[in-house]
Design an enzyme around this catalytic site. Sequence first.
Site, PDB file in Angstrom:
ATOM      1  N   HIS A  67       0.848  -1.194   0.000  1.00 43.46           N
ATOM      2  CA  HIS A  67       0.000   0.000   0.000  1.00 43.46           C
ATOM      3  C   HIS A  67       0.876   1.234   0.000  1.00 43.46           C
ATOM      4  O   HIS A  67       1.930   1.241   0.634  1.00 43.46           O
ATOM      5  CB  HIS A  67      -0.902   0.018   1.244  1.00 43.46           C
ATOM      6  CG  HIS A  67      -2.074   0.917   1.087  1.00 43.46           C
ATOM      7  ND1 HIS A  67      -1.999   2.266   1.337  1.00 43.46           N
ATOM      8  CD2 HIS A  67      -3.334   0.672   0.671  1.00 43.46           C
ATOM      9  CE1 HIS A  67      -3.175   2.805   1.088  1.00 43.46           C
ATOM     10  NE2 HIS A  67      -4.005   1.874   0.682  1.00 43.46           N
ATOM     11  N   ASP A  72      -8.021  -5.277  -0.211  1.00 41.77           N
ATOM     12  CA  ASP A  72      -8.501  -6.125  -1.305  1.00 41.77           C
ATOM     13  C   ASP A  72      -8.134  -7.593  -1.130  1.00 41.77           C
ATOM     14  O   ASP A  72      -8.596  -8.440  -1.888  1.00 41.77           O
ATOM     15  CB  ASP A  72      -7.922  -5.618  -2.639  1.00 41.77           C
ATOM     16  CG  ASP A  72      -8.461  -4.249  -2.989  1.00 41.77           C
ATOM     17  OD1 ASP A  72      -9.685  -4.070  -2.909  1.00 41.77           O
ATOM     18  OD2 ASP A  72      -7.673  -3.348  -3.323  1.00 41.77           O
TER      19      ASP A  72
END
Length: 429
Positions: A307, A364
């Site tokens: 991320h 996700d």
Amino acid sequence: MSEFAELKVDGKLYKLPIIEGSEHEKGFDVSGLRAESGYITVDTGYKNTGATQSSITFLDGEQGILRYRGYPIEQLAEKSTFLEVAFLLIYGHLPSGQELFDFKANIKKHQLVHEDMKKILQGFPSTAHPMGVLSSLATSLTAFFPESLDPNRSAEKINLTILRLLAKITTLVAWSYTNARGIRANYPDNSLDYVSNFLKMMFSLPTEEYEVDPIVADAMDKIFILHADHEQNCSTSTVRIVGSSHANLYASVAAGINALWGPLHGGANQKVIEMLQNIIANGGDAKKFLDKAKDPNDPFRLMGFGHRVYKNFDPRAKILKAQADKILERLGVDEPEFEIAKQLEEVALKDEYFVKRKLYPNVDFYSGIIMKAIGIPIDMFPVMFTIGRLPGWIAQWKEMRNQHEPIGRPRQIYVGNTEQAYVDVGDRS
Ligand code: CMC
């Protein structure tokens, strides 16, 4: 704390005002630097650029903290509902009982979509990806509500556009699902709550009674809450920058949908399940895929990992992993992808490559396992992210307009040809 940072260039000192946020994040204001010094700042990918001062969402990537309007995501996921969170993000406070009642009633009032929208939908081949369809339908709403083209209308009129968007998105998504499958479109059922109505419009068939499973509705509601905002990510920045040109809200949101579609952003949830299925199809060797992800000559990445901002566990991934465990057990289903995902996470979190780069599972990684278990088709996973993210986009668009932010327009350092004279085509070698 000093009020200014000092920058010395070409022997001259420039004072850059320091800005500090309510959670003590600090930045230098460089907006006047070019006019004063001739220098700009360069930051491809905006890795260290604050585009705005926002009071919607706080994120501390080092500590793994996420709060909407100050409320921790863990508490909201446990105690709240998606519409309450939507209200919180858009209007800035948790609604009173009456405010929530009115908000829900207003949304119900706008859930119907013009019948002509079906003609637009029917123009799409069944091969169309649902994200492309949804962004087109979001833009099409401008045609049904042409007054919305002017984003400088009264706050009351803007609010009507906001309610319409929140209300109609579930109908548009459900209709795109039924249309792609050649099934008759279902109409909204105002006796149901927001998420149950959505599930019924998606899955109810004319041939049999459809009962919304409360476990499924609750799981979907939580997924929407966890996706509802994430400060200045790619799609949100897109929505803000498009809106900064005074494009209307529908157009700005349509742009956000297109940005979210990318596999490095909201499209990652689809890619995660496809990757896990690929691992299973290749004999379940998770390590082989891990090695591929580590190979600098291979473009493959471990989807659902890493991320831009989190250098620690993504708090949403933690909640989703626990949710996946609970939901699979409650539904009595066994998803082989879940087992592989857990194995992959375990190996990756011990692997030097991932440890060194602080790569952890993101939102996700586990969301798709839940969505698959509750019957959402894989190519619609990013669409579920979109429904969840919509209140965040709206809140951010509204904040940007209320703060009278100027048009977004980055600069560049030009590295192309210097001036050269035009050569007639016959004289070119
Ligand atoms: N698999 C393997 N290596 C990775 C991964 C990954 N998933 N993510 C980052 N890296 C490596 C990358 O190769 C680089 O290595 P090196 O320093 O040797 O060049 C290093 O880690 C830093 O990566 P980066 O690309 O500079 O980081 P970024 O902040 O630009 O990208 C990201 C963030 C999310 C795009 C990236 O981690 C990624 O591509 N992840 C996979 C896609 C994904 O899961 N996206 C969903 C993001 S969360 C939900 C959302 O916001 O939409």
